[in-house]
Design an enzyme around this catalytic site. Structure first.
Site, mmCIF file in Angstrom:
data_model
loop_
_atom_site.group_PDB
_atom_site.id
_atom_site.type_symbol
_atom_site.label_atom_id
_atom_site.label_comp_id
_atom_site.label_asym_id
_atom_site.label_seq_id
_atom_site.Cartn_x
_atom_site.Cartn_y
_atom_site.Cartn_z
ATOM 1 N N TYR A 178 -86.450 101.555 5.666
ATOM 2 C CA TYR A 178 -85.819 100.335 6.159
ATOM 3 C C TYR A 178 -86.767 99.147 6.032
ATOM 4 O O TYR A 178 -87.960 99.276 6.294
ATOM 5 C CB TYR A 178 -85.442 100.505 7.629
ATOM 6 C CG TYR A 178 -84.824 99.266 8.194
ATOM 7 C CD1 TYR A 178 -83.476 98.991 7.980
ATOM 8 C CD2 TYR A 178 -85.583 98.341 8.901
ATOM 9 C CE1 TYR A 178 -82.907 97.835 8.473
ATOM 10 C CE2 TYR A 178 -85.016 97.179 9.391
ATOM 11 C CZ TYR A 178 -83.680 96.936 9.176
ATOM 12 O OH TYR A 178 -83.113 95.791 9.657
ATOM 13 N N TRP A 180 -87.107 94.492 5.247
ATOM 14 C CA TRP A 180 -86.586 93.195 4.810
ATOM 15 C C TRP A 180 -87.102 92.763 3.454
ATOM 16 O O TRP A 180 -86.695 91.729 2.936
ATOM 17 C CB TRP A 180 -86.865 92.131 5.865
ATOM 18 C CG TRP A 180 -85.684 91.976 6.750
ATOM 19 C CD1 TRP A 180 -85.217 92.896 7.652
ATOM 20 C CD2 TRP A 180 -84.773 90.866 6.792
ATOM 21 N NE1 TRP A 180 -84.077 92.422 8.259
ATOM 22 C CE2 TRP A 180 -83.787 91.171 7.753
ATOM 23 C CE3 TRP A 180 -84.703 89.653 6.129
ATOM 24 C CZ2 TRP A 180 -82.735 90.301 8.054
ATOM 25 C CZ3 TRP A 180 -83.666 88.783 6.440
ATOM 26 C CH2 TRP A 180 -82.700 89.114 7.383
HETATM 27 N N1 MGD Z 1 -90.420 94.965 19.395
HETATM 28 C C1 MGD Z 1 -89.564 94.601 18.430
HETATM 29 N N2 MGD Z 1 -89.450 95.347 17.326
HETATM 30 C C2 MGD Z 1 -88.571 94.998 16.355
HETATM 31 C C3 MGD Z 1 -87.781 93.828 16.485
HETATM 32 C C4 MGD Z 1 -87.919 93.044 17.667
HETATM 33 O O1 MGD Z 1 -87.258 92.019 17.858
HETATM 34 N N3 MGD Z 1 -88.827 93.462 18.601
HETATM 35 N N4 MGD Z 1 -86.901 93.509 15.484
HETATM 36 C C5 MGD Z 1 -86.389 94.596 14.694
HETATM 37 C C6 MGD Z 1 -85.600 94.091 13.577
HETATM 38 S S1 MGD Z 1 -84.178 93.245 13.979
HETATM 39 C C7 MGD Z 1 -85.935 94.316 12.286
HETATM 40 S S2 MGD Z 1 -84.847 93.814 11.084
HETATM 41 C C8 MGD Z 1 -87.164 95.027 11.934
HETATM 42 C C9 MGD Z 1 -87.877 94.425 10.726
HETATM 43 O O2 MGD Z 1 -88.757 95.301 10.178
HETATM 44 P P1 MGD Z 1 -89.243 95.155 8.662
HETATM 45 O O3 MGD Z 1 -88.118 94.743 7.800
HETATM 46 O O4 MGD Z 1 -89.960 96.395 8.324
HETATM 47 O O5 MGD Z 1 -90.254 93.933 8.797
HETATM 48 P P2 MGD Z 1 -90.886 93.003 7.669
HETATM 49 O O6 MGD Z 1 -92.113 92.463 8.270
HETATM 50 O O7 MGD Z 1 -89.880 92.018 7.200
HETATM 51 O O8 MGD Z 1 -91.250 94.022 6.522
HETATM 52 C C10 MGD Z 1 -90.940 93.816 5.199
HETATM 53 C C11 MGD Z 1 -92.100 94.263 4.339
HETATM 54 O O9 MGD Z 1 -91.716 94.134 2.980
HETATM 55 C C12 MGD Z 1 -92.799 93.582 2.240
HETATM 56 N N5 MGD Z 1 -92.262 92.922 1.038
HETATM 57 C C13 MGD Z 1 -91.819 91.658 0.894
HETATM 58 N N6 MGD Z 1 -91.416 91.426 -0.366
HETATM 59 C C14 MGD Z 1 -91.602 92.572 -1.048
HETATM 60 C C15 MGD Z 1 -91.357 92.959 -2.399
HETATM 61 O O10 MGD Z 1 -90.886 92.173 -3.227
HETATM 62 N N7 MGD Z 1 -91.666 94.244 -2.725
HETATM 63 C C16 MGD Z 1 -92.197 95.129 -1.847
HETATM 64 N N8 MGD Z 1 -92.445 96.357 -2.249
HETATM 65 N N9 MGD Z 1 -92.448 94.776 -0.570
HETATM 66 C C17 MGD Z 1 -92.148 93.526 -0.172
HETATM 67 C C18 MGD Z 1 -93.444 92.636 3.216
HETATM 68 O O11 MGD Z 1 -94.770 92.343 2.824
HETATM 69 C C19 MGD Z 1 -93.346 93.412 4.523
HETATM 70 O O12 MGD Z 1 -94.464 94.208 4.765
HETATM 71 O O13 MGD Z 1 -88.079 95.036 13.036
HETATM 72 C C20 MGD Z 1 -87.478 95.549 14.203
HETATM 73 N N10 MGD Z 1 -88.480 95.760 15.229
HETATM 74 N N1 MGD Z 2 -87.726 82.976 12.499
HETATM 75 C C1 MGD Z 2 -87.188 84.206 12.409
HETATM 76 N N2 MGD Z 2 -85.851 84.345 12.257
HETATM 77 C C2 MGD Z 2 -85.294 85.591 12.209
HETATM 78 C C3 MGD Z 2 -86.077 86.761 12.234
HETATM 79 C C4 MGD Z 2 -87.493 86.580 12.377
HETATM 80 O O1 MGD Z 2 -88.259 87.562 12.427
HETATM 81 N N3 MGD Z 2 -88.004 85.304 12.465
HETATM 82 N N4 MGD Z 2 -85.476 88.007 12.128
HETATM 83 C C5 MGD Z 2 -84.115 88.074 11.601
HETATM 84 C C6 MGD Z 2 -83.471 89.345 11.947
HETATM 85 S S1 MGD Z 2 -83.826 90.717 11.019
HETATM 86 C C7 MGD Z 2 -82.555 89.471 12.916
HETATM 87 S S2 MGD Z 2 -81.865 90.992 13.237
HETATM 88 C C8 MGD Z 2 -82.123 88.318 13.712
HETATM 89 C C9 MGD Z 2 -82.210 88.691 15.154
HETATM 90 O O2 MGD Z 2 -81.632 87.791 15.978
HETATM 91 P P1 MGD Z 2 -81.689 88.091 17.531
HETATM 92 O O3 MGD Z 2 -81.690 89.542 17.785
HETATM 93 O O4 MGD Z 2 -80.620 87.301 18.184
HETATM 94 O O5 MGD Z 2 -83.152 87.502 17.862
HETATM 95 P P2 MGD Z 2 -84.126 87.863 19.079
HETATM 96 O O6 MGD Z 2 -85.140 86.795 19.106
HETATM 97 O O7 MGD Z 2 -84.582 89.254 19.002
HETATM 98 O O8 MGD Z 2 -83.207 87.732 20.359
HETATM 99 C C10 MGD Z 2 -82.472 86.534 20.623
HETATM 100 C C11 MGD Z 2 -82.716 86.043 22.017
HETATM 101 O O9 MGD Z 2 -82.347 87.045 22.955
HETATM 102 C C12 MGD Z 2 -83.166 86.874 24.079
HETATM 103 N N5 MGD Z 2 -83.144 88.084 24.913
HETATM 104 C C13 MGD Z 2 -83.888 89.207 24.805
HETATM 105 N N6 MGD Z 2 -83.585 90.070 25.805
HETATM 106 C C14 MGD Z 2 -82.625 89.469 26.552
HETATM 107 C C15 MGD Z 2 -81.905 89.848 27.725
HETATM 108 O O10 MGD Z 2 -82.074 90.919 28.299
HETATM 109 N N7 MGD Z 2 -80.980 88.968 28.178
HETATM 110 C C16 MGD Z 2 -80.737 87.776 27.580
HETATM 111 N N8 MGD Z 2 -79.804 86.998 28.099
HETATM 112 N N9 MGD Z 2 -81.418 87.387 26.507
HETATM 113 C C17 MGD Z 2 -82.341 88.219 25.991
HETATM 114 C C18 MGD Z 2 -84.527 86.560 23.488
HETATM 115 O O11 MGD Z 2 -85.348 85.861 24.419
HETATM 116 C C19 MGD Z 2 -84.179 85.706 22.290
HETATM 117 O O12 MGD Z 2 -84.294 84.325 22.553
HETATM 118 O O13 MGD Z 2 -82.965 87.201 13.509
HETATM 119 C C20 MGD Z 2 -83.255 86.951 12.142
HETATM 120 N N10 MGD Z 2 -83.956 85.686 12.087
HETATM 121 MO MO MO Z 3 -83.093 92.580 12.032
#
Ligand code: MGD
Ligand code: MGD
Ligand code: MO
Length: 851
Positions: A178, A180
């Site tokens: 998994y 991004w």
């Molecule tokens: N505590 C906590 N944990 C979370 C979250 C959170 O809100 N809180 N969010 C969750 C969510 S919603 C998500 S989506 C995940 C995200 O988790 P990931 O998608 O694993 O996070 P990224 O840092 O985007 O990792 C993408 C990797 O791909 C590499 N990459 C970029 N371009 C290329 C390319 O062209 N080729 C190759 N081979 N590699 C490349 C980047 O360098 C990077 O290391 O994390 C989850 N984990």
């Molecule tokens: N700049 C930036 N943009 C992103 C990403 C990133 O890493 N950086 N990640 C992308 C990805 S993969 C995803 S999935 C989306 C995720 O989008 P979201 O999941 O919506 O993003 P988060 O920041 O994890 O959470 C949104 C808000 O929920 C609030 N929150 C957390 N826990 C609670 C709770 O118990 N109650 C309430 N009411 N609020 C709560 C957090 O404070 C935060 O402001 O964003 C995408 N956009």
């Molecule tokens: Mo995500």
């Protein structure tokens, strides 16, 4: 006729304030880079001076550079931009004029190819190079790496893939991978890797994702579709009709900075319009979102304790029911099961009426405020914009279910501008969808079969994504998932490409342990993430500025296509993912089937021609591939109908003719199906269930702060951490911990101090940032700082950098979704008092050795 410029004009752009403070909107200045308009209103950019020469193939290396100095087009998750190239180096990235809110990260992106953490060569862990899989996993993370040649590394990987497949079956290869990665039709690092593994017999994959682990599983039972990857009501209707917006657990100005594809940040315009229209917004979030700061005085902030929103929503429903404010007609006509939910709401089943006073004790939000919000949402045409962080929690399934039921009781669902929408904060959901066909991309399954393909009698497996640590540690264990049983395979080889498991997965220390268990671990990335450092074999991929590709713009809006043109030669010995996996496939004996005889440009041309054919069938002219490539991008028209899209409007008009995909065709407040699973942690209607760790738990006496790991404005998860982007917010090189002034004072913490933040699972150093934008009992460490253990490879080591997941808990949300629970953790904090502050080393090269 409609075009981009008119779209922005219609959006009432003139004079609007910048969405991101300090970043001027070029679109607001009325500039447009689009030059020619073709039949059907397709617009084409002006010819670029540096577009890579199409006549030569670079895929397998011609030895001759086909790159020019000048301007090329490129794009990433953060937007569409022109790369200015001089002397074979990137000078700067210039956002296109149509970008409504150019990202602050462009500088970091420009540094990506050159950054200090770049993986330069294929590398193998020292003892693994000597002994192969027999080296064991113990030395992962602590041993040095040895440089090898590409040919050697393909040899090592191919032999090991075959050994594991032949000895244990393909299910022992974990290829879920998994992540991004980077956008692009061809460059999908994961699809390419899986294409390779599929041709070689298959692998264990995963269900779901981290983003919406709970919502995407529960909502099909409730509204008949996943609800989270859907277009929502358009901004024209919002601005005309909506009287109140409730931004529940969402921070769109932060999270719309990126798109799974690329983006023109259209929602920045949506929020500017909303602000200009003076529509009141109420943000419900323990952290005051940036969006509230942007909206200013028109936005009210309500801050419940983390993980308690369902209690608050139930109390709002109780208020509506007991004051006879429920839209009974809506409930009767469009929903099923209210009668079975009501006894619980009123306390007849468990003796606890879900009153606002009851909820005040749980949420910390005053009963009067809960009553008022309930009445406002009912009386005004309200739109509930629900985010996703809120469902990354134990029992997170309940959150979006409760949101839908609350909106149903208010009765505005399907009315223009009313109801709910779960993508206003993500990939610019709500921005109008164009007429463009979906752009094709490379398939992970060239034989047309899914990852379930068998190899010589072995079947492969699929596990819920966030359970992979549990799976590595417990082969053979059987778990519940969404109405069925799953037995974990015995994982022997892990192959990750374009993702960062050591950033994404909760409870890093558990992962440190689990990651040492398989015989072999392989990571393909552009930079030395913690995941790469913990691996046996590391493959250097090039960035999207060093290869060619095409991406669509806007996951929901699909505004057009961008040529992601190679700006510079791949640095060091890095190569594109397509190059890497074509060669690996060749080593495995599947080269021809992998490439289908096409090189990089051949594939891009094929995808483009496919889209062109489809487009022209619907009367939209696309330029020839050559013209497109020279111009760098095209955009498609957007119709007025599309701008006024009304989510669930058809269902409201006629639920018999346009039923939902649920069992009953209606919104299910009570689910017979879920009832039939008899899960103790996911009842058959929205229910408040106490999480293991929350501010109301006994444990809060020892660990008095709830931890939120919201998304960072300055990164995409862990991406860009080793570039200038990291400098925006760090404190003493560490990721900040946001803490309320009152709490900071009690602990003797001041801005700029370093603190130790500790949960039952681990400890990190973080830089203190004192702010009244969080509740006094809640702290925030934004997601994604690279894991940097004081003792590399050691379970339980102090993380020096502020990696959120060292602190979080790795349990399934419930038996239904098995989603991750990233926002359900308690921590304690103290000042870091040692004289010496250990340096953060993780943005530099790892230890290496010669052979
Ligand atoms: N505590 C906590 N944990 C979370 C979250 C959170 O809100 N809180 N969010 C969750 C969510 S919603 C998500 S989506 C995940 C995200 O988790 P990931 O998608 O694993 O996070 P990224 O840092 O985007 O990792 C993408 C990797 O791909 C590499 N990459 C970029 N371009 C290329 C390319 O062209 N080729 C190759 N081979 N590699 C490349 C980047 O360098 C990077 O290391 O994390 C989850 N984990
Ligand atoms: N700049 C930036 N943009 C992103 C990403 C990133 O890493 N950086 N990640 C992308 C990805 S993969 C995803 S999935 C989306 C995720 O989008 P979201 O999941 O919506 O993003 P988060 O920041 O994890 O959470 C949104 C808000 O929920 C609030 N929150 C957390 N826990 C609670 C709770 O118990 N109650 C309430 N009411 N609020 C709560 C957090 O404070 C935060 O402001 O964003 C995408 N956009
Ligand atoms: Mo995500």
């Amino acid at each position: 006729m409609t075009n981009r410029r008119e779209l922005f004009k219609a959006a009432g752009l003139a004079g609007a304030a910048a969405f991101i403070p300090g970043a001027a909107s070029a679109a607001a200045a009325g500039k447009t880079g689009s030059a020619r308009v073709l039949r059907g209103g397709v617009r084409m950019g002006e010819p670029l001076s540096g577009a890579p020469d199409l006549s030569l193939s670079r895929t397998f290396g011609t030895g001759k550079s086909v790159l020019n100095d000048g301007v090329v087009m490129n794009a990433s998750h953060w937007g569409v931009y022109k790369a200015h190239v001089k002397g074979g180096k990137i000078e700067r990235l210039e956002p296109v004029a149509e970008d409504a809110a150019p990202s602050l990260q462009l500088q970091g992106i420009a540094q990506q190819p050159y950054n200090t953490a770049r993986i330069r060569y294929p590398m193998v862990r020292e003892s693994y190079l000597k002994k192969g899989w027999k080296a064991g996993g113990k030395g992962r993370g602590s041993e040095p790496f040895v440089r090898v040649t590409w040919d050697e590394v393909f040899d090592i990987i191919a032999k090991e893939l075959n050994r594991v497949r032949d000895t244990y079956g393909p299910a022992s290869i974990y290829g879920g991978s998994y992540g991004w990665m980077s956008p692009g039709a061809l460059g999908s690092a994961r699809n390419l890797m899986q294409r390779c593994l599929n041709l070689n017999g298959g692998f264990t994959g995963h269900y779901g994702d981290y983003s919406t682990g709970c919502a995407q599983v529960i909502l099909p039972y409730v509204i008949g579709s996943n609800g989270v990857y859907e277009q929502v009501t358009g901004w024209d209707l919002i601005c005309d009709k909506t009287e109140l917006i409730v931004l529940w657990g969402a921070d769109p100005t932060v999270t719309n900075d990126i798109d799974w594809a690329t983006t023109l940040h259209e929602n920045a315009e949506g929020f500017r319009r909303l602000k200009a229209a003076g529509i009141p917004v109420i943000a419900v979030n323990p952290l005051k979102p940036d969006t509230a700061e942007f909206l200013g005085e028109k936005c009210e902030w309500i801050a419940p304790k983390p993980n308690t929103d369902v209690a608050m929503m139930l109390a709002m429903m109780h208020e509506l029911e007991t004051k006879n404010l429920v839209d009974r007609e809506f409930i009767r006509k469009y929903t099923k099961g209210y009668d079975k939910f009501l006894p619980y709401l009123l306390g007849k089943t468990d003796g606890v009426a879900k009153t606002p006073e009851w909820a005040e004790g749980i949420t910390g939000v005053k009963a009067d405020q809960i009553r008022r919000l309930a009445r406002l949402m009912r009386e005004k045409r309200s739109m509930l914009m629900g985010g996703w962080g809120i469902q990354r929690a134990e029992h997170g399934e309940q959150v979006h279910w409760a949101m839908v039921v609350l909106a149903a009781m208010c009765g505005h669902i399907g009315l223009p501008g009313g109801g709910f929408g779960f993508t206003y904060h993500y990939s610019n959901g709500g921005a109008a969808t164009s007429e463009a066909p979906a752009f094709p991309g490379i398939s992970a399954n060239p034989r047309g079969k899914n990852t379930g393909m068998a190899w010589e009698g072995h079947s492969v497996a699929t596990i819920p994504l966030a359970r992979f640590t549990d799976c590595f540690l417990n082969p053979g264990k059987t778990i519940d998932y969404n109405g069925r049983k799953i037995t974990y395979p015995d994982i022997r080889l892990v192959f990750w490409s374009g993702g960062n498991p050591f950033a994404q997965q909760e409870d890093t220390n558990a992962l440190v342990k689990a990651w040492k268990k398989p015989d072999t671990t392989i990571v393909c990335d552009t930079v030395w993430t913690a995941s790469a450092r913990m691996s046996d074999i590391v493959l250097p991929a090039c960035t999207s500025l060093e290869r060619n590709d095409i991406t669509s713009i806007g996951s929901y809006s699909n505004l057009g296509y961008v040529a992601m043109q190679q700006a510079i030669e791949p640095q060091y010995e890095s190569h594109s993912d397509f190059w890497i996996y074509s060669h690996l496939a060749e080593k495995l004996g599947h080269g021809e089937e992998f490439t289908e005889g096409l090189d990089e440009m051949g594939w891009l041309r094929r995808f483009y021609e496919q889209a062109k054919k489809e487009s022209e069938a619907s009367g939209l002219e696309m330029p020839s591939f050559e013209e497109f490539w020279k111009a760098g991008w095209i955009t498609f028209p957007v119709t007025d109908d599309s701008r006024r899209y009304n989510y669930l409007g058809d269902f409201r008009k006629n639920p018999i003719v346009n039923p939902l995909g649920t069992e009953s065709g209606l919104i299910e407040i009570y689910s017979e199906k879920i009832a039939s699973y008899h899960y103790d942690d996911c009842p058959a209607h929205p229910t408040w269930l106490e999480p293991t760790e929350w501010l109301g738990a006994e444990l809060a006496k020892k660990y008095p702060f709830a931890l939120l790991t919201s998304k960072s404005r300055y990164r995409l998860h862990s991406q860009l951490d080793s570039t200038a982007s990291n400098l925006f917010a760090n404190v003493e090189e560490r990721e900040p911990v946001w803490i309320h002034p009152a709490a900071a004072e009690k602990l003797g913490l001041r801005n700029g101090d370093v603190a130790v933040v500790e949960s039952r699972r681990g400890k990190v150093l973080a830089g203190v940032t004192v702010t009244d934008r969080v509740r006094p009992d809640t702290v925030v460490i934004h997601h994604g700082a690279w894991y940097c253990p004081e003792e590399p490879g050691e379970e339980g080591s102090l993380d020096l950098h502020g990696c959120d997941n060292v602190l979080t808990i790795d349990i399934p949300s419930s038996k239904l979704a098995c989603g991750n629970v990233a926002n359900t953790s308690l921590v304690r904090i103290e000042k870091y008092d040692e004289e010496e502050l250990p340096p953060v080393y993780v943005h530099h090269q790892p230890k290496t050795a010669r052979r």
